[in-house]
Design a protein around this motif. Structure first.
Motif, PDB file in Angstrom:
ATOM      1  N   MET A   1      -5.811   8.483   4.927  1.00 57.53           N
ATOM      2  CA  MET A   1      -5.402   7.358   4.092  1.00 57.53           C
ATOM      3  C   MET A   1      -3.954   6.963   4.362  1.00 57.53           C
ATOM      4  SD  MET A   1      -5.863   5.040   1.868  1.00 57.53           S
ATOM      5  CE  MET A   1      -7.377   5.278   0.944  1.00 57.53           C
ATOM      6  N   SER A  31     -11.448  -7.213  11.702  1.00 60.79           N
ATOM      7  CA  SER A  31     -11.287  -5.854  11.185  1.00 60.79           C
ATOM      8  C   SER A  31     -10.652  -4.973  12.264  1.00 60.79           C
ATOM      9  CB  SER A  31     -12.628  -5.289  10.740  1.00 60.79           C
ATOM     10  OG  SER A  31     -13.549  -5.267  11.817  1.00 60.79           O
ATOM     11  N   ASP A  64     -11.155   1.037   9.964  1.00 63.10           N
ATOM     12  CA  ASP A  64     -11.952   2.242  10.187  1.00 63.10           C
ATOM     13  C   ASP A  64     -11.119   3.239  10.983  1.00 63.10           C
ATOM     14  OD1 ASP A  64     -14.617   3.751  10.351  1.00 63.10           O
ATOM     15  OD2 ASP A  64     -14.029   3.598  12.456  1.00 63.10           O
ATOM     16  N   TYR A  86       0.813  -1.220   0.000  1.00 62.13           N
ATOM     17  CA  TYR A  86       0.000   0.000   0.000  1.00 62.13           C
ATOM     18  C   TYR A  86       0.847   1.271   0.000  1.00 62.13           C
ATOM     19  CZ  TYR A  86      -3.627  -3.318   1.348  1.00 62.13           C
ATOM     20  OH  TYR A  86      -4.495  -4.382   1.382  1.00 62.13           O
ATOM     21  N   LYS A 101      -3.922   4.839   7.438  1.00 62.54           N
ATOM     22  CA  LYS A 101      -4.513   3.528   7.158  1.00 62.54           C
ATOM     23  C   LYS A 101      -3.548   2.663   6.343  1.00 62.54           C
ATOM     24  CE  LYS A 101      -8.909   3.405   6.043  1.00 62.54           C
ATOM     25  NZ  LYS A 101     -10.238   3.747   5.454  1.00 62.54           N
ATOM     26  N   LYS A 102      -2.816   3.288   5.430  1.00 65.21           N
ATOM     27  CA  LYS A 102      -1.823   2.545   4.652  1.00 65.21           C
ATOM     28  C   LYS A 102      -0.759   1.930   5.557  1.00 65.21           C
ATOM     29  CE  LYS A 102      -1.779   4.951   0.158  1.00 65.21           C
ATOM     30  NZ  LYS A 102      -0.926   5.776  -0.741  1.00 65.21           N
ATOM     31  N   ASP A 140      -9.069   8.949   1.005  1.00 63.95           N
ATOM     32  CA  ASP A 140     -10.071   8.219   1.773  1.00 63.95           C
ATOM     33  C   ASP A 140     -11.475   8.806   1.618  1.00 63.95           C
ATOM     34  OD1 ASP A 140     -10.401   6.020   3.710  1.00 63.95           O
ATOM     35  OD2 ASP A 140     -11.095   7.614   5.028  1.00 63.95           O
ATOM     36  N   ASP A 192      -6.497  -5.731   4.455  1.00 66.15           N
ATOM     37  CA  ASP A 192      -7.146  -4.952   3.415  1.00 66.15           C
ATOM     38  C   ASP A 192      -7.543  -3.579   3.964  1.00 66.15           C
ATOM     39  OD1 ASP A 192      -9.102  -3.865   1.584  1.00 66.15           O
ATOM     40  OD2 ASP A 192      -9.234  -5.861   0.695  1.00 66.15           O
ATOM     41  N   LEU A 193      -7.307  -2.536   3.201  1.00 59.24           N
ATOM     42  CA  LEU A 193      -7.636  -1.179   3.632  1.00 59.24           C
ATOM     43  C   LEU A 193      -9.109  -1.027   3.977  1.00 59.24           C
ATOM     44  CD1 LEU A 193      -5.576   1.000   1.116  1.00 59.24           C
ATOM     45  CD2 LEU A 193      -5.353   1.061   3.601  1.00 59.24           C
ATOM     46  N   GLU A 194      -9.956  -1.730   3.279  1.00 63.87           N
ATOM     47  CA  GLU A 194     -11.393  -1.606   3.502  1.00 63.87           C
ATOM     48  C   GLU A 194     -11.825  -2.148   4.864  1.00 63.87           C
ATOM     49  OE1 GLU A 194     -13.410   0.030   1.525  1.00 63.87           O
ATOM     50  OE2 GLU A 194     -11.692   0.467   0.245  1.00 63.87           O
ATOM     51  N   ARG A 195     -10.956  -2.884   5.513  1.00 61.12           N
ATOM     52  CA  ARG A 195     -11.294  -3.456   6.817  1.00 61.12           C
ATOM     53  C   ARG A 195     -10.803  -2.578   7.974  1.00 61.12           C
ATOM     54  NH1 ARG A 195     -13.012  -8.515   7.020  1.00 61.12           N
ATOM     55  NH2 ARG A 195     -11.950  -9.038   8.979  1.00 61.12           N
TER      56      ARG A 195
END
Length: 569
Positions: free
Chosen positions: A495, A479, A513, A13, A498-499, A21, A508-511
């Motif tokens: 973002m 998550s 918050d 990532y 999160k990366k 984001d 996975d980034l989508e997991r």
């Protein structure tokens, strides 16, 4: 000469071009900025601007405004606390001038707020503002630094208009000698941040639990909390500051500008209120970048070695001093960061004028120092008949050399390599030749190349110890909830965090918050300035996720009844 660093690790990532984001919400219009969080019960504040440059308010007539539809309250200097705060303070331990009030009878610049109306709609509040009548006594004004420094200058404050920073440096400039003495003067003009989103603050006071909640696009949620708590005589535990999406800052939202009035009105009325600057108010009541002047003198040998440098800074604070004293000290303190100067002397002077307030802006002293220093260095190179890059290569610090102001090393900083790689990438020699050929072929236009070298911090060090805090929690489904007090200006800081977390946890980034700064739900942080967020808070995220991973390995070892060293993630 090409400069090659160590081989880069292949990341999943980090370093990849991924969408911001909040990109989807922004392009579809569903992203909520501070002004989008209001509801039908939210009251609106509009401001009455002063119409004199310097003077005193004799009376404020609000009788007509108070009768108008929807008006809930009218505030001015005669019915609000005679208590000062400092918009530039970001921590309770800071020693600041504390000159500003919600409303002051002493008007110090054109357009300064003199009254405010709270009403059920913005239109009603604006119309009531027009009905307020203000009587003034006009004073002589000093709108330039020269006028404010004159013997008979009008005084903005009892302590006067002028503040001198301590002299900084090393050695004895007067006693040192050089073959060439060069003197230069440089001017830096005032600038406005001009963010797409103007300053906005929403405040809501809950009468039941005596809790104040403030939503504001800012750079220092904990700093604003401390300022509001102290100003309103509330414990910090009863003040919550939430940072929503923000449409740019460039430094000006490091200051507490609109929040005190919004918070005061909310507490006074036990209501939900919002204050949003118009574009005109943003230009006039925001923090602007300082206009300033440098006088620099140096002594250099004929072969281009700097023996000494003397620099004097004159900085315009505007109508309120706020952070300008610290800003001038910081700009002067940058003077030893790049060049090896055995005899250095630098001092700043800050002046209050009857103009819009100046304050935090991108680079916090670095660009201010560089405009004076690099103009001077280019002039020295010109007078020596030496290439400006070659002149600098003779004088820049080498890695880990001691810089004289803060008595610490410059760290693993490779100025020489930067200059040489920049020269190669820019095709410096080729372009100099191309410019000379163009100038010889015609006389209407002049072509040239230029360069400068500078440095900027990535944390508070060496001015003070820096730190970052992060909490990470794995949910039942694997998550992650990440909490770190970032203040995203709109460029993707969330973002970035999160990366880092996704890289460490191979998730996975989508997991993941993550929300931005919230003084009730995030651990303490100084704020987003000093270019520290990714370097300091990013390191906190990395270490936090690494520790979380190690804890998970320990629990897994217990569950599988095996040795910790046998667990692989």
């Amino acid at each position: 000469m090409a400069v090659h660093g160590p081989a880069k690790k292949e990341f999943t990532y980090v370093g990849k071009r991924l969408s911001n984001d909040n990109a989807l919400g922004k392009v579809t219009g569903t992203a909520e900025y501070c002004g989008d969080t209001i509801n039908e019960r939210t009251l609106h504040i509009r401001l009455k601007a002063g119409t004199i440059t310097h003077g005193r308010i004799l009376s404020v007539d609000t009788s007509e405004a108070e009768k108008m539809p929807g008006v809930k309250a009218v505030y001015h200097a005669f019915n609000t606390p005679d208590k000062t705060y400092d918009r530039g303070r970001v921590a309770p331990y800071e020693n600041m001038p504390f000159q500003e009030k919600l409303f002051d009878t002493h008007i110090r610049y054109m357009g300064e707020r003199v009254a405010a109306v709270v009403a059920d709609t913005e239109a009603h509040a604006a119309k009531a503002c027009d009905a307020i009548k203000v009587e003034y006594e006009t004073y002589p004004a000093a709108v330039t630094m020269a006028e404010a420094m004159a013997e008979d200058a009008p005084q903005l404050f009892e302590k006067g208009n002028i503040y001198h920073t301590p002299v900084m440096g090393i050695g004895d400039y007067d006693a040192c000698e050089g073959d060439l003495i060069t003197k230069t003067e440089s001017h830096f003009g005032r600038m406005s941040c001009l963010c797409m989103e103007t300053h906005t603050a929403r405040a809501r006071y809950d009468r039941g639990n005596k809790k104040l909640t403030v939503w504001t696009g800012c750079q220092t949620s904990f700093g604003i909390r401390s300022t509001l708590g102290d100003f309103l005589d509330m414990p910090y535990s009863k003040v919550r500051v939430i940072k929503p999406l923000m449409g740019g800052s460039f430094g000006c939202k490091q200051e507490t500008i609109v929040e005190p009035l919004a918070a005061y009105a909310a507490k006074d009325l036990c209501a939900d209120v919002i204050l949003t600057y118009t574009r005109e108010e943003e230009m006039n009541n925001n923090m602007l970048k300082h206009n300033l002047d440098w006088q620099v003198e140096s002594k250099v040998t004929k072969d281009g070695i700097i023996k000494g440098l003397d620099a004097r800074l004159l900085m315009d604070a505007g109508a309120y001093t706020t952070i300008s004293e610290s800003y001038a000290r910081t700009a002067c303190g940058k003077s030893g960061k790049v060049y090896r100067i055995p005899n250095l002397r630098v001092q700043g002077t800050v002046v209050n004028t009857n103009t819009t307030v100046n304050g935090s802006f991108r680079s916090w002293g670095s660009s201010e120092w560089l405009i004076g220093c690099e103009n001077h260095m280019n002039q020295v190179a010109k007078e020596l008949g030496m290439d400006p890059i070659e002149f600098r290569l003779k004088n820049v610090h080498k890695p880990y050399e001691l810089e004289p102001i803060h008595k610490c090393t410059v760290g693993d900083t490779h100025f020489e390599e930067c200059l040489m790689q920049g020269r190669e990438t820019f095709r410096w020699e080729d372009r100099k030749k191309e410019c000379a050929e163009k100038n010889a072929a015609q006389s209407r236009y002049r072509y040239g190349v230029g360069m400068a070298v500078g440095s900027h911090t990535s944390s508070f060090y060496p001015y003070m110890a820096d730190m970052g805090c992060c909490t990470a929690r794995i949910n039942e489904d694997g998550s992650l909830i990440l909490r770190v007090a970032v203040h995203d200006h709109g460029c993707g800081t969330v973002m970035a965090m999160k990366k880092i977390a996704a890289e460490v946890l191979e998730m996975d980034l989508e997991r993941i918050d993550m929300t931005e700064a919230d003084t009730d739900n995030c651990r303490y942080d100084y704020g987003c300035y000093a270019s520290r967020t990714v370097y300091v808070l990013g390191s906190a995220v990395k270490k936090c996720c690494e520790e979380l991973l190690e804890k998970a390995r320990g629990y897994a070892a217990e569950m599988f009844r095996t040795n910790y060293s046998h667990i692989r993630y």
